[in-house]
Design a protein around this motif. Sequence first.
Motif, PDB file in Angstrom:
ATOM      1  N   UNK A 181     -36.483   7.024 -33.054  1.00  0.00           N
ATOM      2  CA  UNK A 181     -35.699   6.508 -34.173  1.00  0.00           C
ATOM      3  C   UNK A 181     -36.136   5.120 -34.629  1.00  0.00           C
ATOM      4  N   UNK A 182     -37.037   4.471 -33.928  1.00  0.00           N
ATOM      5  CA  UNK A 182     -37.364   3.079 -34.240  1.00  0.00           C
ATOM      6  C   UNK A 182     -38.862   2.934 -34.463  1.00  0.00           C
ATOM      7  N   UNK A 183     -39.271   2.954 -35.730  1.00  0.00           N
ATOM      8  CA  UNK A 183     -40.680   2.801 -36.101  1.00  0.00           C
ATOM      9  C   UNK A 183     -40.776   1.659 -37.095  1.00  0.00           C
ATOM     10  N   UNK A 184     -41.642   0.701 -36.782  1.00  0.00           N
ATOM     11  CA  UNK A 184     -41.829  -0.467 -37.653  1.00  0.00           C
ATOM     12  C   UNK A 184     -43.297  -0.879 -37.621  1.00  0.00           C
ATOM     13  N   UNK A 185     -43.698  -1.628 -38.635  1.00  0.00           N
ATOM     14  CA  UNK A 185     -45.013  -2.276 -38.625  1.00  0.00           C
ATOM     15  C   UNK A 185     -44.787  -3.756 -38.853  1.00  0.00           C
ATOM     16  N   UNK A 186     -45.352  -4.560 -37.956  1.00  0.00           N
ATOM     17  CA  UNK A 186     -45.249  -6.016 -38.075  1.00  0.00           C
ATOM     18  C   UNK A 186     -46.581  -6.540 -38.579  1.00  0.00           C
ATOM     19  N   UNK A 187     -46.551  -7.196 -39.749  1.00  0.00           N
ATOM     20  CA  UNK A 187     -47.785  -7.724 -40.332  1.00  0.00           C
ATOM     21  C   UNK A 187     -48.219  -8.982 -39.589  1.00  0.00           C
ATOM     22  N   UNK A 188     -49.438  -9.413 -39.835  1.00  0.00           N
ATOM     23  CA  UNK A 188     -49.979 -10.571 -39.123  1.00  0.00           C
ATOM     24  C   UNK A 188     -49.219 -11.853 -39.450  1.00  0.00           C
ATOM     25  N   UNK A 189     -48.511 -11.883 -40.585  1.00  0.00           N
ATOM     26  CA  UNK A 189     -47.731 -13.075 -40.924  1.00  0.00           C
ATOM     27  C   UNK A 189     -46.303 -13.013 -40.381  1.00  0.00           C
ATOM     28  N   UNK A 190     -45.995 -11.991 -39.552  1.00  0.00           N
ATOM     29  CA  UNK A 190     -44.714 -11.914 -38.875  1.00  0.00           C
ATOM     30  C   UNK A 190     -43.634 -11.125 -39.593  1.00  0.00           C
ATOM     31  N   UNK A 191     -43.911 -10.598 -40.785  1.00  0.00           N
ATOM     32  CA  UNK A 191     -42.923  -9.804 -41.516  1.00  0.00           C
ATOM     33  C   UNK A 191     -42.915  -8.392 -40.942  1.00  0.00           C
ATOM     34  N   UNK A 192     -41.725  -7.854 -40.697  1.00  0.00           N
ATOM     35  CA  UNK A 192     -41.589  -6.510 -40.132  1.00  0.00           C
ATOM     36  C   UNK A 192     -41.101  -5.549 -41.204  1.00  0.00           C
ATOM     37  N   UNK A 193     -41.786  -4.415 -41.325  1.00  0.00           N
ATOM     38  CA  UNK A 193     -41.444  -3.375 -42.293  1.00  0.00           C
ATOM     39  C   UNK A 193     -40.946  -2.152 -41.534  1.00  0.00           C
ATOM     40  N   UNK A 194     -39.781  -1.642 -41.935  1.00  0.00           N
ATOM     41  CA  UNK A 194     -39.172  -0.489 -41.268  1.00  0.00           C
ATOM     42  C   UNK A 194     -39.784   0.814 -41.748  1.00  0.00           C
ATOM     43  N   UNK A 195     -39.661   1.847 -40.934  1.00  0.00           N
ATOM     44  CA  UNK A 195     -40.105   3.180 -41.325  1.00  0.00           C
ATOM     45  C   UNK A 195     -39.370   3.632 -42.574  1.00  0.00           C
ATOM     46  N   UNK A 196     -40.067   4.347 -43.417  1.00  0.00           N
ATOM     47  CA  UNK A 196     -39.502   4.807 -44.683  1.00  0.00           C
ATOM     48  C   UNK A 196     -38.445   5.874 -44.438  1.00  0.00           C
ATOM     49  N   UNK A 197     -37.433   5.917 -45.295  1.00  0.00           N
ATOM     50  CA  UNK A 197     -36.385   6.935 -45.168  1.00  0.00           C
ATOM     51  C   UNK A 197     -36.237   7.722 -46.468  1.00  0.00           C
ATOM     52  N   UNK A 198     -37.343   8.039 -47.096  1.00  0.00           N
ATOM     53  CA  UNK A 198     -37.332   8.779 -48.362  1.00  0.00           C
ATOM     54  C   UNK A 198     -36.739  10.167 -48.189  1.00  0.00           C
ATOM     55  N   UNK A 199     -36.123  10.652 -49.242  1.00  0.00           N
ATOM     56  CA  UNK A 199     -35.535  11.977 -49.259  1.00  0.00           C
ATOM     57  C   UNK A 199     -36.590  13.044 -48.912  1.00  0.00           C
ATOM     58  N   UNK A 200     -36.293  13.889 -47.954  1.00  0.00           N
ATOM     59  CA  UNK A 200     -37.199  14.956 -47.544  1.00  0.00           C
ATOM     60  C   UNK A 200     -38.181  14.558 -46.468  1.00  0.00           C
ATOM     61  N   UNK A 201     -38.357  13.274 -46.254  1.00  0.00           N
ATOM     62  CA  UNK A 201     -39.328  12.802 -45.267  1.00  0.00           C
ATOM     63  C   UNK A 201     -38.903  13.162 -43.847  1.00  0.00           C
ATOM     64  N   UNK A 202     -37.600  13.114 -43.579  1.00  0.00           N
ATOM     65  CA  UNK A 202     -37.120  13.412 -42.233  1.00  0.00           C
ATOM     66  C   UNK A 202     -37.348  14.877 -41.835  1.00  0.00           C
ATOM     67  N   UNK A 203     -37.656  15.724 -42.794  1.00  0.00           N
ATOM     68  CA  UNK A 203     -37.931  17.127 -42.489  1.00  0.00           C
ATOM     69  C   UNK A 203     -39.378  17.360 -42.051  1.00  0.00           C
TER      70      UNK A 203
END
Length: 188
Positions: free
Chosen positions: A96-118
């Motif tokens: 349930x916990x997927x993120x990408x942390x950029x080299x400048x320290x900003x963290x981006x959460x996994x996308x939750x687009x409609x249909x993606x969870x399928x």
Amino acid sequence: MSTRRLVNIGLTLAVLVAIVGLYRLTPTQQDIQKPTPVQGIVGRAVHTPRFDLTVNDVRLGKKLRIPHTTPDRDSLTDFVVVDATVTANREPMHIFNVRIKSSDGVTYLGSNRNGLDQVDLTGSEFAPGIPVRGSFVVEMPAGKVPGATLLVMEKSILNDLEPQVTVPLGDDAPKLEDVVALTAASDT
């Protein structure tokens, strides 16, 4: 001023500096309970007690094509698609916990687009010993991918001291495609 008074002022200052130094070096409750990083690299399996994860590839696109849905998804930034293989080790589980942390320290959460969870790995239940191949999707600017790190944990809350897979995505950005097509997560 007397010598004794100067000595007292000096000792008082030394004690205050020592207190401030110890306070700054003492770990906080958050430091003690934060997730435990488990380092990995692209192309090799990262082993944790609960699951193994292998990052197979990283793709970038302006649009995202999700199987069995139309139209292609647009983003104000870009789509980072991390193709991976996950194997549960002990019991059935989800990630349930997927993120990408950029080299400048900003963290981006996994996308939750409609249909993606399928179709992506965050919508999959992993059975012990059965590898599942699929993708994680994160929306972030393509320019921030070089030097970024993928962070994956089983739980999104109450994850104190849990293992956190950390995989550097490399110093070079993959080629930016117009459309990145996903395939549904499946047993390998």
